[in-house]
Each structure stands twice: as structure tokens, then as C-alpha cells.
Design a protein around this motif. Structure first.
Motif, PDB file in Angstrom:
ATOM      1  N   ASN A  33      52.618  28.834  32.228  1.00 33.36           N
ATOM      2  CA  ASN A  33      52.398  28.154  30.690  1.00 33.36           C
ATOM      3  C   ASN A  33      51.087  28.932  30.269  1.00 33.36           C
ATOM      4  N   GLU A  34      51.123  29.666  29.604  1.00 37.36           N
ATOM      5  CA  GLU A  34      49.838  30.730  29.329  1.00 37.36           C
ATOM      6  C   GLU A  34      48.628  29.645  28.908  1.00 37.36           C
ATOM      7  N   THR A  35      48.869  28.688  28.170  1.00 39.86           N
ATOM      8  CA  THR A  35      47.666  27.768  27.991  1.00 39.86           C
ATOM      9  C   THR A  35      47.084  27.076  28.984  1.00 39.86           C
ATOM     10  N   THR A  36      47.784  27.087  30.301  1.00 34.63           N
ATOM     11  CA  THR A  36      47.023  26.351  31.394  1.00 34.63           C
ATOM     12  C   THR A  36      46.817  27.180  32.682  1.00 34.63           C
ATOM     13  N   MET A  37      47.466  28.497  32.322  1.00 38.31           N
ATOM     14  CA  MET A  37      47.228  29.510  33.470  1.00 38.31           C
ATOM     15  C   MET A  37      46.378  30.768  32.896  1.00 38.31           C
ATOM     16  N   ASP A  38      45.155  30.618  33.088  1.00 32.68           N
ATOM     17  CA  ASP A  38      44.198  31.698  32.548  1.00 32.68           C
ATOM     18  C   ASP A  38      44.518  33.071  32.945  1.00 32.68           C
ATOM     19  N   ALA A  39      44.908  33.227  34.268  1.00 32.94           N
ATOM     20  CA  ALA A  39      45.319  34.431  34.965  1.00 32.94           C
ATOM     21  C   ALA A  39      46.254  34.750  35.822  1.00 32.94           C
ATOM     22  N   PRO A  40      47.613  34.758  35.057  1.00 33.38           N
ATOM     23  CA  PRO A  40      48.674  34.773  35.625  1.00 33.38           C
ATOM     24  C   PRO A  40      48.943  35.943  36.669  1.00 33.38           C
ATOM     25  N   PRO A  41      49.805  35.909  37.588  1.00 30.78           N
ATOM     26  CA  PRO A  41      49.716  37.055  38.557  1.00 30.78           C
ATOM     27  C   PRO A  41      50.326  38.317  38.063  1.00 30.78           C
ATOM     28  N   ALA A  42      50.044  39.507  37.983  1.00 27.14           N
ATOM     29  CA  ALA A  42      50.601  40.717  37.449  1.00 27.14           C
ATOM     30  C   ALA A  42      51.480  41.265  38.485  1.00 27.14           C
ATOM     31  N   SER A  43      51.528  40.703  39.728  1.00 30.97           N
ATOM     32  CA  SER A  43      52.463  41.558  40.767  1.00 30.97           C
ATOM     33  C   SER A  43      52.805  40.404  41.938  1.00 30.97           C
ATOM     34  N   PHE A  44      53.695  40.855  42.445  1.00 29.76           N
ATOM     35  CA  PHE A  44      54.051  39.787  43.669  1.00 29.76           C
ATOM     36  C   PHE A  44      52.684  39.566  44.771  1.00 29.76           C
ATOM     37  N   ALA A  45      52.137  40.896  44.822  1.00 35.17           N
ATOM     38  CA  ALA A  45      50.882  40.907  45.570  1.00 35.17           C
ATOM     39  C   ALA A  45      49.679  40.053  44.960  1.00 35.17           C
ATOM     40  N   ASP A  46      49.690  40.000  43.606  1.00 33.72           N
ATOM     41  CA  ASP A  46      48.668  38.993  43.053  1.00 33.72           C
ATOM     42  C   ASP A  46      49.190  37.650  43.247  1.00 33.72           C
ATOM     43  N   LEU A  47      50.407  37.264  43.265  1.00 33.82           N
ATOM     44  CA  LEU A  47      50.782  35.950  43.436  1.00 33.82           C
ATOM     45  C   LEU A  47      50.482  35.515  44.973  1.00 33.82           C
ATOM     46  N   LEU A  48      50.478  36.129  45.883  1.00 33.75           N
ATOM     47  CA  LEU A  48      50.448  35.808  47.244  1.00 33.75           C
ATOM     48  C   LEU A  48      48.702  35.566  47.173  1.00 33.75           C
ATOM     49  N   ASP A  49      47.997  36.348  46.424  1.00 35.91           N
ATOM     50  CA  ASP A  49      46.603  36.283  46.728  1.00 35.91           C
ATOM     51  C   ASP A  49      46.021  35.385  45.839  1.00 35.91           C
ATOM     52  N   MET A  50      46.737  34.672  45.073  1.00 36.26           N
ATOM     53  CA  MET A  50      46.181  33.361  44.214  1.00 36.26           C
ATOM     54  C   MET A  50      45.492  32.180  45.129  1.00 36.26           C
ATOM     55  N   PRO A  51      44.730  31.683  44.269  1.00 36.45           N
ATOM     56  CA  PRO A  51      44.122  30.373  45.250  1.00 36.45           C
ATOM     57  C   PRO A  51      45.114  29.507  45.597  1.00 36.45           C
ATOM     58  N   ASP A  52      45.024  28.718  46.729  1.00 35.74           N
ATOM     59  CA  ASP A  52      45.907  27.730  47.132  1.00 35.74           C
ATOM     60  C   ASP A  52      46.100  26.345  46.102  1.00 35.74           C
ATOM     61  N   ASP A  53      45.210  26.195  45.344  1.00 37.51           N
ATOM     62  CA  ASP A  53      45.253  25.178  44.571  1.00 37.51           C
ATOM     63  C   ASP A  53      46.212  25.466  43.359  1.00 37.51           C
ATOM     64  N   VAL A  54      46.657  26.671  43.305  1.00 39.33           N
ATOM     65  CA  VAL A  54      47.855  26.874  42.367  1.00 39.33           C
ATOM     66  C   VAL A  54      49.008  26.549  42.758  1.00 39.33           C
ATOM     67  N   LYS A  55      49.791  25.464  42.092  1.00 37.21           N
ATOM     68  CA  LYS A  55      50.831  24.845  42.687  1.00 37.21           C
ATOM     69  C   LYS A  55      52.059  25.394  41.938  1.00 37.21           C
ATOM     70  N   ILE A  56      53.256  25.639  42.836  1.00 35.37           N
ATOM     71  CA  ILE A  56      54.579  26.139  42.398  1.00 35.37           C
ATOM     72  C   ILE A  56      55.505  25.411  42.938  1.00 35.37           C
TER      73      ILE A  56
END
Length: 326
Positions: free
Chosen positions: A127-150
Motif C-alpha cells: 500500500n503506497e500510503t503506508t509504505m514510503d520506500a517500497p523495494p525496487a528489486s528482490f535485493a532491496d526486499l532482502l535488505d529491508m528492515p526486519d520490522d517490515v512485515k510480510i
């Protein structure tokens, strides 16, 4: 007199119902869910078949393996190419009898047993209104903070969950275990099926959900909600195709053949985008509903053939299970 007339009317109606042939179609649970295409397909086919189409939902492959030749299915809809090898081994399916040249898939399809009716690509939705910096790549997804919940789905019970482990396998190969170890702290939970996961996302319990690149279309066109987005990764997205197959021993062969032909009809294909919220398998993009051709889709498509998926999936699932059990 009035009571006698009513009884006669009910008897005639019952006889007429008993004479109506029934086509039993096995389908996944989602088919008759809030987001499923089952009701529209049932209505559309019954308008032309003179029959009663009845969906029997549940876990498709386990049910077929359990029932074997005792199956009551005439047609099975919803098996993906990641599991059709196992389904083919049952010997339950007959050739589909349709012309594969009518297909408009982004890959070549030559299978004469399992006929694609839709396709899509796995993706993480946010949701773009609640996630300011969505991952632009799979590598970005892996490097996101651990408090991002999936939230993701279990690959042992869900076709989308299985597609995810194959997606990770396709992108990272032997490094898949390390990838799952990095993702594990971000995975709030693993659900049995897609519907439970997506419900958590729409309820705001998680930041991202494993779904499909076309999932935002539901929010855009059914709810006029343009805040849900698919994160498109340059590493590529795993291609999923759902198929329909005819049971060889069906006692309704003509109806089953008619249903297979209906799947490739314009009426069926035109309902797929807004009934199944996925891409039609036999309809050019310039005939998709307005706005669908503008949906962001991946430039790089990753796909394992039926045999490749069969050879890789046990290892991929075990790698996932080991990492998440740490």
C-alpha cells in the motif's frame, strides 16, 4: 384441486431437474470465494450448455490422487504447470482437443492435455500510503528492515506459495537458503492459502503480501482504490499459468468437450480479467478491458517447465522449510 395442481407442478419441475445433465468441475477453494471467477463462469456456461455446472472445491491434486479412477470430476480447473506433471502421472486426463495456436501467452505452449485459461506473475503487493520506500528489486526486499512485515503462503498447500519458492530458486539458485534466512525475520506468518494472506493485507495487519502483478487491478477497477501496487523487480517474476483438463472417464464427454471449447471463447476470456483478476490466456492485449494494458508487468519472465518444476520443487520447499524453522 389447487393442492393437486401444485403437486403436479412440483413433480414436473423435479423431473425436469433430474433430466438436466450435470457437469462436475473440480476447482480450488478460491474459485467460489469473494474474489473467485466461479459464479460468472457457471452462469456463462449454463446459458449455452443446457446443463447444470456444479463446482466441487478443495485441494485439487491431493483429491485427485486420493480418488484416482473413482473421481466424480468431469473437468478439473486450476492446476498450475508446477503440479501438472504429478497430475499427468495419474493417467486420469484425456487430450483437451483444442487448438493451442489460439493462445496468447508470453511463452510457447504445446501441451495437448492441460489447456491454459489464464496467467499471471508472482509479486509482492504493498500500500503506497503506508509504505514510503517500497523495494525496487528482490535485493532491496532482502535488505529491508526486519520490522517490515510480510505474509506469504505455504508452498505445501498453496499454488502461489509453491510459485514463490520456485521464484526464489529461479533468481538465486544455490543461494536460495541464504535468501530465505534474510526474509525469515520479515515474514509475520505463513498461511495455508492465498485468501487468508490477502485478507491480512487488506485488514492492514501486514505491509506486504505475496500475490500477483494483477492484484492491484481488483482494487483499481472494483473499488476505485489506486493505493495498492505490485513491486516490480528487475531480477524477473515467476510466471504462473492455470490450466483446465478433461477427465478421460467422464460420463459427460460432450459437455466436457463443450466446456473446454468455452474456455477459449471470447465470452470466457473477456471475463477472466474482472472475474479472476488475472490475464486471459487467449485474448490479445488490445482486447483486454480498458486500463488493463497499462498495468505494470515485469519485463523479465521466469518460468520452469512442468518437468523442471517437478524436479526442483521438493528441494525448493525443503530449503524454505529449513530456513524458516531456524
Amino acid at each position: 384441486m389447487r393442492r393437486t395442481l401444485l403437486a403436479t407442478t412440483l413433480l414436473l419441475a423435479t423431473q425436469a431437474g433430474a433430466d438436466t445433465p450435470v457437469l462436475t468441475v473440480y476447482a480450488g477453494d478460491y474459485f467460489t470465494s469473494e474474489w473467485g471467477p466461479g459464479p460468472m463462469i457457471e452462469t456463462g456456461f449454463e446459458e449455452i450448455c443446457g446443463c447444470d455446472l456444479q463446482f466441487a472445491t478443495g485441494d485439487l491434486l491431493p483429491r485427485l490422487l486420493l480418488e484416482g479412477e473413482r473421481t466424480k470430476a468431469d473437468v478439473v480447473i486450476g492446476l498450475t504447470s508446477d503440479v501438472t506433471a504429478k497430475a499427468r502421472e495419474t493417467g486420469l486426463f484425456a487430450p483437451h482437443g483444442q487448438d493451442n495456436s489460439a493462445l496468447t501467452l508470453p511463452i510457447e505452449w504445446t501441451d495437448d492435455t492441460f489447456l491454459p485459461f489464464n496467467y499471471g506473475h508472482t509479486a509482492f503487493i504493498y500500500n503506497e500510503t503506508t509504505m514510503d520506500a517500497p523495494p525496487a528489486s528482490f535485493a532491496d526486499l532482502l535488505d529491508m528492515p526486519d520490522d517490515v512485515k510480510i505474509v506469504i503462503q505455504d508452498p505445501r498447500t498453496s499454488i502461489s506459495g509453491l510459485a514463490l519458492v520456485l521464484w526464489v530458486q529461479a533468481v538465486y539458485g544455490e543461494e536460495a537458503g541464504d535468501v530465505w534466512s534474510k526474509l525469515a525475520p520479515k515474514i509475520l506468518t505463513v498461511t495455508k492459502d492465498w485468501s487468508a494472506s490477502y485478507g491480512m493485507f487488506t485488514d492492514g495487519e501486514v505491509d506486504m503480501v505475496l500475490s500477483y502483478t494483477t492484484s492491484p487491478a481488483y482494487h483499481m477497477f472494483a473499488e476505485e482504490d489506486f493505493t495498492k501496487k505490485a513491486a516490480i523487480f528487475p531480477e524477473g517474476h515467476y510466471f504462473m499459468v492455470e490450466t483446465v483438463g478433461k477427465i478421460a472417464q467422464t460420463d459427460q464427454p460432450e459437455l466436457a468437450d463443450a466446456f473446454m471449447a468455452y474456455v477459449l471463447s471470447n465470452d470466457f476470456q473477456r471475463m477472466i480479467p474482472t472475474a479472476n483478476w488475472s490475464l486471459p490466456s487467449a485474448l490479445p492485449a488490445d482486447q483486454w478491458p480498458e486500463g488493463w494494458a497499462q498495468l505494470p508487468l515485469p519485463e523479465k519472465v521466469l518460468f520452469y517447465s512442468e518437468d523442471e518444476a517437478a524436479a526442483l520443487k521438493d528441494q525448493a520447499v525443503e530449503t524454505w522449510r529449513n530456513a524458516l524453522s531456524q
